[in-house]
Write a protein that holds these residues in place. Structure first.
Motif, short mmCIF file in Angstrom:
data_model
loop_
_atom_site.label_atom_id
_atom_site.label_comp_id
_atom_site.label_asym_id
_atom_site.label_seq_id
_atom_site.Cartn_x
_atom_site.Cartn_y
_atom_site.Cartn_z
N VAL A 94 0.69 -1.26 -0.05
CA VAL A 94 -0.02 0.09 0.13
C VAL A 94 0.73 1.34 -0.12
O VAL A 94 0.50 2.16 -0.82
N GLY A 95 2.00 1.29 0.81
CA GLY A 95 2.79 2.47 0.75
C GLY A 95 3.30 2.76 -0.44
O GLY A 95 3.22 3.86 -0.99
N ASP A 96 4.09 1.50 -1.21
CA ASP A 96 4.29 1.94 -2.53
C ASP A 96 3.51 2.44 -3.30
O ASP A 96 3.63 3.33 -4.33
N ALA A 97 2.19 1.82 -3.27
CA ALA A 97 1.01 2.33 -4.17
C ALA A 97 0.81 3.70 -3.99
O ALA A 97 0.58 4.40 -5.25
N MET A 98 0.46 4.32 -2.84
CA MET A 98 0.43 5.69 -2.42
C MET A 98 1.60 6.47 -2.85
O MET A 98 1.40 7.49 -3.49
N SER A 99 2.67 6.05 -2.80
CA SER A 99 3.86 6.77 -3.18
C SER A 99 3.74 6.82 -4.91
O SER A 99 4.20 8.02 -5.27
N TRP A 100 3.50 5.65 -5.44
CA TRP A 100 3.44 5.81 -6.94
C TRP A 100 2.32 6.89 -7.31
O TRP A 100 2.63 7.47 -8.34
N TRP A 101 1.17 6.82 -6.61
CA TRP A 101 0.29 7.70 -7.02
C TRP A 101 0.71 9.24 -7.12
O TRP A 101 0.49 10.26 -7.79
N LEU A 102 1.26 9.42 -5.86
CA LEU A 102 1.79 10.87 -5.45
C LEU A 102 3.03 11.20 -6.59
O LEU A 102 2.86 12.51 -7.08
N HIS A 103 3.91 10.22 -7.07
CA HIS A 103 4.59 10.46 -7.74
C HIS A 103 4.14 10.74 -9.28
O HIS A 103 4.46 11.82 -9.81
N TYR A 104 3.17 9.93 -9.53
CA TYR A 104 2.33 10.38 -11.02
C TYR A 104 1.72 11.77 -10.86
O TYR A 104 1.71 12.28 -11.88
N GLU A 105 1.05 11.88 -9.61
CA GLU A 105 0.07 13.24 -9.77
C GLU A 105 1.06 14.29 -9.77
O GLU A 105 0.87 15.49 -10.29
N GLY A 106 2.26 14.06 -9.29
CA GLY A 106 3.22 15.34 -9.19
C GLY A 106 4.14 15.43 -10.09
O GLY A 106 4.97 16.32 -10.17
N GLY A 107 4.19 14.55 -11.09
CA GLY A 107 5.09 14.31 -12.31
C GLY A 107 4.65 15.45 -13.32
O GLY A 107 3.61 16.02 -13.19
N SER A 108 5.64 16.08 -14.06
CA SER A 108 5.64 17.11 -15.05
C SER A 108 4.96 16.86 -16.32
O SER A 108 4.96 17.68 -17.27
N ARG A 109 5.18 15.46 -16.60
CA ARG A 109 5.07 15.08 -18.05
C ARG A 109 3.57 14.51 -18.28
O ARG A 109 3.12 14.17 -19.47
N HIS A 110 2.46 14.65 -17.20
CA HIS A 110 1.33 14.30 -17.59
C HIS A 110 0.23 15.11 -17.47
O HIS A 110 0.76 16.42 -16.83
N GLU A 111 -1.01 15.15 -17.82
CA GLU A 111 -1.93 16.34 -17.81
C GLU A 111 -3.15 15.71 -17.45
O GLU A 111 -3.88 15.06 -18.14
N ILE A 112 -3.54 15.90 -16.17
CA ILE A 112 -4.56 15.27 -15.57
C ILE A 112 -5.20 16.45 -14.80
O ILE A 112 -4.74 17.07 -13.84
N ASP A 113 -6.34 17.04 -15.28
CA ASP A 113 -7.09 18.13 -14.73
C ASP A 113 -7.78 17.76 -13.48
O ASP A 113 -7.89 18.78 -12.65
N ASP A 114 -8.46 16.70 -13.54
CA ASP A 114 -9.34 16.46 -12.57
C ASP A 114 -8.47 15.69 -11.22
O ASP A 114 -8.72 14.40 -11.17
N VAL A 115 -7.68 16.37 -10.40
CA VAL A 115 -6.99 15.76 -9.41
C VAL A 115 -7.76 15.14 -8.47
O VAL A 115 -7.56 13.74 -7.73
N GLU A 116 -9.03 15.87 -8.26
CA GLU A 116 -10.05 15.19 -7.09
C GLU A 116 -10.62 13.95 -7.61
O GLU A 116 -10.75 13.01 -7.10
N GLY A 117 -10.86 13.78 -8.92
CA GLY A 117 -11.48 12.66 -9.61
C GLY A 117 -10.32 11.44 -9.89
O GLY A 117 -10.58 10.38 -9.30
N SER A 118 -9.27 12.04 -9.72
CA SER A 118 -8.12 10.88 -9.95
C SER A 118 -7.73 10.35 -8.60
O SER A 118 -7.56 9.22 -8.02
N ALA A 119 -8.01 11.27 -7.52
CA ALA A 119 -8.02 10.84 -6.00
C ALA A 119 -8.87 9.73 -5.68
O ALA A 119 -8.98 8.77 -4.98
N GLN A 120 -10.18 10.05 -6.03
CA GLN A 120 -11.25 9.50 -5.78
C GLN A 120 -11.10 7.68 -6.40
O GLN A 120 -11.50 6.82 -5.90
N GLU A 121 -10.49 7.86 -7.74
CA GLU A 121 -10.56 6.75 -8.46
C GLU A 121 -9.37 5.79 -7.82
O GLU A 121 -9.64 4.59 -7.55
N ALA A 122 -8.35 6.34 -7.43
CA ALA A 122 -7.31 5.73 -6.61
C ALA A 122 -7.73 5.16 -5.41
O ALA A 122 -7.64 4.02 -5.15
N SER A 123 -8.55 6.02 -4.52
CA SER A 123 -9.19 5.33 -3.34
C SER A 123 -10.15 4.16 -3.61
O SER A 123 -10.27 3.16 -2.74
#
Length: 783
Positions: A471-500
């Motif tokens: 789980v720790g690696d999963a959450m770290s991966w999500w944070l890494h991807y959400e904070g990355g500079s190469r992706h374009e996800i406008d709906d952070v809240e939606g992404s967080a809800q999907e991850a949860s």
């Protein structure tokens, strides 16, 4: 005297004959023809009685006649003088002289010679210009005549065909020449007939090609029996060509010599063109006739001599493939690729890829997977990136999963296909290669291939980590991807809800909440609140869902308990119901089929049909409004009108008329309508008529009709008839006939025959082919 002047087959004779029909009954027609036209005219004109029509069709035979040495001293001028005398003597009248002349003949007879000298047609010129009433018949219909012709086509199918097929508005020439051409073809001796049929079938396989002398004479041998071939004279080919080239009623014969235009290179050998009408006739009448091996071989030799043969080889390969001639098709695909160097020179490599891939599909459909893969691999090596996906599919279907994974990866990396990437990741997880799958999902996430937003490989990586209990690696991966500079996800809240949600489904929601509380400094406050709320909500819904599954019911917000089924059925009773016919079972079945096939859930379909059922006269009026002319419909969408009306006729008790329309519908090319008409015939106990309809559709290319015919015949216990019919259907070019034949053979316990036919196809004589190889040409040959 009346003379009609015009080119051959413009309707001169027919026009005069129609005019004669209006004469009183006491009038007679005399046509001087025996023993020869000139002798008969010279001896008979002095004896013509009143009320006689002197019929001089093709008057050139009379006016251009020269005295015969040793015979009667009669010339064309003699005939002209006798006609002049007949018309001048009023006591011998009334007399009507009717004549036809070609335009060129009229010009020669009526033009005065220049200068002083002989005047060979003086008497004829005087007769034609000073006494006769002459009318020129135009070679083509005018705009006004074409409009009038269109009105007549509704009641005369011959005129309809002429209006559609006549070139340059030469309708009368078409009407006059087409029957004569058919007579010339049908009355030909075996050699000439074989030559003409070889030309017909060559044009069926390769439209528009010239027909060289060597092609026709070589191919014609395949159309002759051994007995016919042995009885032919040595000069049979020359005699056959002379017969086919001879003009018919002023129009070209079955074959026409092709001449080189000025400035164009001379043809290496005489070549011929096929009469349009015979080509059109062959397209229908010879659709189910086998093309002998001699013609296939002759066409291959002909194409090989062409400076750029690849395209012709390719098109001919498709014709062979559709007929189940897999060996010949493979040979032609190979020839097409080997002769494609010029395509590479002009940068059309994609066409070469298509040739490789079509042969690979042929082998794949024949169950020859390893050979198909080799052809696809050659295409891939030449730069066809999509070939990798075809290879991967086949490897996966044959349970060669490890190889399939490698090819899905190649496909994903070469085409940037998110679908291929997903296939590779799924197979890796299925094989239990979780660490490799995780690395692959993360790789796909970093690539951001088109379409990844919906597949979201980064979420697949998160889910896999959760599944592995990390789980720790999963959450770290999500944070890494959400904070990355190469992706374009406008709906952070939606992404967080999907991850949860993914974590909750993996049973890790509570662990994720604990991780977030422990590492809250790693997440921005707004994101932390969203993720915590989503995870908590997910836990609550998971609990309620489990409770619902155990009781089978749930209570809504309004306090009304619902169980499984929708309550909309109760409301449907309030809707107005359409009137139902008396014979509820049969009529409802028919209407349901119309409803299902045409409009799905449109209730207006049922209402309209039942309203038409109130009166058959109204049904017939609907037919007339649809453009029905007694034989066919002229409106493009009239099938639906026929469907309505034929059903209405059935409901009105006029079953035979309804069946006639259903059979008519079965001939339409719109597969959905035709299949419905066939089903109606079947449902009303007309299975034999349904079979005939569906077979007719199959033989004109309807691939769905082949399966329908096989089903109907098999249900009727006519399996042997199926086995006899399917090869004939394949000859028409319906490419599903071969796999259906294989299926029927397997169903009758003939597995060995089925496998042989599936892998190697038929030969031109209709027998199953023996074993042959399909080695792909080396791409280096094209360099």
């Amino acid at each position: 005297m009346v003379v009609l002047i015009g080119d051959s087959s413009t309707g001169k004779t027919r026009a005069l004959w129609e005019a004669v029909q209006g004469l009183p009954a006491e009038w007679g027609v005399w046509h001087p023809i025996v023993p020869t036209p000139v002798v008969a005219a010279a001896s008979g004109l002095p004896e013509v009685e009143p009320r006689t029509v002197v019929w001089l069709n093709q008057a050139e035979r009379y006016f251009f006649a020269e005295p015969v040495i040793g015979g009667p001293s009669v010339s064309g001028e003699t005939i002209a003088g006798q006609l002049h005398e007949l018309l001048a003597e009023t006591r011998r009248g009334p007399v009507l002289v009717l004549a036809t002349l070609w335009t060129e003949s009229w010009s020669v007879l009526t033009t005065e010679p220049e200068g002083v000298g002989a005047d060979p047609y003086r008497e004829s010129r005087t007769l034609l210009t000073d006494i006769a009433v002459s009318t020129h018949v135009p070679p083509a219909f005018s705009d006004e005549e074409m409009v009038r012709l269109q009105e007549l086509t509704r009641t005369d199918p011959r005129l309809a065909q002429a209006a559609r097929d006549a070139e340059d508005r030469q309708v009368i020439q078409f009407l006059a020449g087409a029957p004569a051409l058919m007579d010339r073809y049908r009355s030909a001796d075996p050699g000439a007939r074989a030559l003409i049929e070889a030309a017909m079938d060559a044009r069926r396989l390769l439209s528009g090609i010239d027909l060289p002398h060597t092609l026709l004479t070589a191919a014609a041998q395949g159309y002759l029996t051994d007995r016919q071939w042995n009885q032919l004279p040595d000069d049979w080919a020359e005699k056959a060509l002379r017969y086919a080239l001879r003009r018919v009623r002023g129009v070209p014969g079955p074959l026409t010599l092709v001449r080189s235009r000025r400035g164009a290179p001379a043809l290496e050998q005489p070549s011929y063109d096929l009469a349009d009408h015979l080509e059109q006739y062959a397209g229908k009448a010879r659709r189910g006739v086998r093309v002998p091996a001699a013609l296939w071989d002759a066409l291959i030799r002909l194409i090989s001599s062409h400076p750029k043969p690849a395209a012709r080889f390719f098109f001919l390969a498709r014709e062979a493939r559709d007929r189940g001639l897999l060996r010949i098709a493979t040979c032609l695909y190979t020839r097409a690729i080997e002769s494609s160097a010029y395509l590479m020179e002009i940068g059309e490599v994609g066409i070469i890829h298509g040739m490789f891939e079509e042969e690979a599909r042929l082998l794949r459909d024949a169950g020859r997977i390893d050979e198909a893969i080799e052809w696809y691999r050659c295409a891939f090596d030449m730069g066809s990136v999509h070939s990798s996906s075809y290879i991967a599919w086949m490897l996966e279907e044959t349970n060669r999963t490890d190889e399939a994974i490698d090819w899905w990866k190649k496909c994903a990396n070469s085409t940037e296909s998110s679908v291929a990437g997903e296939k590779a990741g799924n197979l890796l997880e299925k094989k239990g290669r979780l660490e490799e799958a995780l690395a692959w999902w993360q790789h796909c996430s970093e690539q951001h291939w088109p379409g990844n937003y919906y597949e979201r490989p980064h979420m697949r990586a998160l889910a896999l980590l959760a599944k592995m209990g990390r789980v720790g690696d999963a959450m770290s991966w999500w944070l890494h991807y959400e904070g990355g500079s190469r992706h374009e996800i406008d709906d952070v809240e939606g992404s967080a809800q999907e991850a949860s949600g993914i974590l909750a489904e993996a049973g890790c929601a509570e662990a994720a909440i604990s991780w977030l509380h422990t590492h809250r400094t790693c997440v921005a406050d707004n994101r932390l609140d969203v993720m915590l709320d989503s995870l908590q909500l997910r836990i609550e819904w998971s609990s309620r869902s489990a409770e619902f599954d155990s009781t089978g019911s749930a209570t809504g917000a309004d306090g009304i308990e619902t169980r499984g089924e929708s309550s909309s059925a109760a409301n449907s009773a309030e809707r107005p119901q359409p009137r139902q016919p008396q014979d509820v079972d049969l009529h409802e079945s028919i209407i349901r089929r119309i409803n299902a096939y045409i409009w799905s859930e449109d209730i207006n379909c049922i209402i309209q049909v039942t309203e038409l059922a109130a009166g058959a006269d109204e049904a017939e009026e609907c037919l007339r409004r649809s453009g029905y002319n007694g034989a066919r419909f002229d409106t493009g969408d009239s099938e639906l009108d026929i469907l309505y009306v034929s059903t209405a006729l059935w409901m009105a008790g006029r079953g035979e008329e309804a069946v006639r329309w259903w059979k008519f519908l079965g001939e339409f090319s719109r597969t959905r309508i035709a299949r419905l008409a066939t089903k109606l015939l079947e449902d009303t106990g007309r299975a034999n008529e349904a079979i005939l309809c569906v077979q007719a559709r199959a033989e004109v290319g309807d691939t769905h009709a082949v399966a329908d015919a096989v089903r109907l015949l098999t249900e009727a216990g006519r399996t042997e008839e199926v086995l006899a019919w399917l090869p004939t259907c394949a000859v028409t070019g319906n490419r599903v006939a071969l796999p259906m034949m294989v299926q029927v053979l397997r169903g009758t316990g003939r597995a060995a025959d089925a496998e042989k036919l599936e892998r190697y196809g038929w030969e031109p004589d209709g027998l199953p082919a023996e074993r042959w190889e399909a080695v792909p040409p080396a791409p280096g040959l094209l360099a």
